[in-house]
Design an enzyme around this catalytic site. Structure first.
Site, PDB file in Angstrom:
ATOM      1  N   SER A 235      68.628 -40.312 -43.921  1.00  0.00           N
ATOM      2  CA  SER A 235      67.630 -40.749 -44.396  1.00  0.00           C
ATOM      3  C   SER A 235      67.757 -42.078 -45.193  1.00  0.00           C
ATOM      4  CB  SER A 235      67.182 -39.793 -45.669  1.00  0.00           C
ATOM      5  OG  SER A 235      66.084 -40.005 -46.552  1.00  0.00           O
TER       6      SER A 235
ATOM      7  N   TYR B 143      68.821 -34.439 -52.868  1.00  0.00           N
ATOM      8  CA  TYR B 143      68.321 -34.462 -51.320  1.00  0.00           C
ATOM      9  C   TYR B 143      69.234 -35.885 -50.600  1.00  0.00           C
ATOM     10  CZ  TYR B 143      65.851 -35.851 -47.003  1.00  0.00           C
ATOM     11  OH  TYR B 143      65.551 -36.222 -45.524  1.00  0.00           O
TER      12      TYR B 143
END
Length: 327
Positions: free
Chosen positions: A136, A161
């Protein structure tokens, strides 16, 4: 292993293959031909499962498609239900979202880190040599050097995350070094398009605007994102599945341009022919002011060439939204 006449189909395992990006990749592989695709998905109720059920429905019953409903954390079930013999593993499954990770950091660690390690261990045992990992853009944190390059050192993620995605990349390096697994980590930048998760901004804002409800604008509206259309992302993932020039790579998949929050809302207003009711909100912990990908490496190694302009992608998303179930 490519087909050479002794074997009719290449075999791919796609985790998260019932989700947004995964289902588009599966559609592309089935349409391409020459593949048998196994989808692993736990159908987590993070959002309405009607969307995921719709994503897998076209392929159920096909001989080149197999759906396994299982959780990455359940190693014994994975060993029992996955057949092995895969030419490539594409690992897209994860607990997603920056803001939800703030309230459940342990859960994110268990799924995104322990789950990834379980899959890497199985990949090692199967003898599969190609592993594509969905990382990501959030791993860059608040990086002052846009557009962000994979050469940046000292990543400083600012959400649980994001930290799990850094961990996944590092685990991949270990397994590549020790066990000869080719590991390609793709840092994805704000993917949008048909089937987008309902919690993501374009989908969330579009539904609110169509219903006449207020749209939350966090901060002063100056935040910017490198929005990347899902078909362009799938092209990059597909190229990574065939990449063989080195054993470990981290590669950005973005659009090499940014769109401001206000511009995104204005684009939705034009496409949906409705005016947004703005509800100003405080900036959210874990959010970054901008994301912006340097995609020179993806162009060079993968032939990656995103071609979907933002407004065009929003038009395609809106056309899908008109047909999608209410969630």
């Amino acid at each position: 292993m490519a087909s050479d006449g002794s074997r009719a189909l290449r075999r791919a395992l796609v985790t998260g293959g019932a989700g947004f990006i995964g289902s588009h990749l599966v559609d592309a592989l089935v349409a391409e031909g020459g593949w048998h695709v196994t989808v692993l998905d736990n159908f987590d109720p993070y959002y309405d499962l009607t969307l995921k059920e719709q994503n897998v429905a076209p392929h159920l019953g096909r001989g080149v498609y197999r759906l396994v409903r299982a959780d990455l954390r359940d190693r014994s079930t994975l060993e029992r239900d996955l057949e092995g013999g895969y030419d490539v593993v594409v690992h897209l499954a994860a607990r997603a979202g920056v803001r939800p990770s703030l309230t459940d950091p342990v859960g994110y660690q268990q799924v995104n880190v322990t789950g990834t390690q379980n899959l890497l261990e199985l990949t090692r045992c199967w003898g599969t040599k190609q592993f594509v990992f969905a990382s990501s853009s959030s791993v860059y944190g608040i990086n002052p050097n846009p557009p962000w390059s994979e050469e940046e050192r000292g990543l400083e993620p600012i959400s649980p995350y994001a930290s799990t995605k850094v961990s996944g990349e590092l685990m991949g390096h270990v397994y590549s070094h020790l066990y000869g697994i080719r590991f390609v980590a793709l840092r994805l930048f704000t993917v949008y398009g048909p089937r987008q998760r309902p919690d993501l901004a374009i989908h969330k804002f579009a539904r609110l605007m169509r219903a006449g409800d207020p749209v939350p604008m966090y901060g002063d509206g100056s935040s910017r994102r490198d929005y990347t259309y899902v078909a362009d992302i799938v092209q990059g993932v597909r190229a990574a599945m065939d990449y063989d020039a080195s054993d470990f790579e981290v590669i950005n998949l973005g659009n090499d341009r940014t769109v401001g929050l206000r511009q995104m809302i204005e684009t939705l207003e034009g496409v949906l022919a409705t005016k947004a009711i703005i509800a100003h909100q405080a900036e959210q912990p874990g959010d970054v002011p901008q994301t912006w990908a340097n995609i020179a490496k993806a162009r060079a190694l993968l032939g990656y060439a995103p071609g979907t302009m933002f407004e065009e992608g929003v038009v395609r998303f809106a056309a899908w939204l008109c047909r999608a179930p209410e969630v």
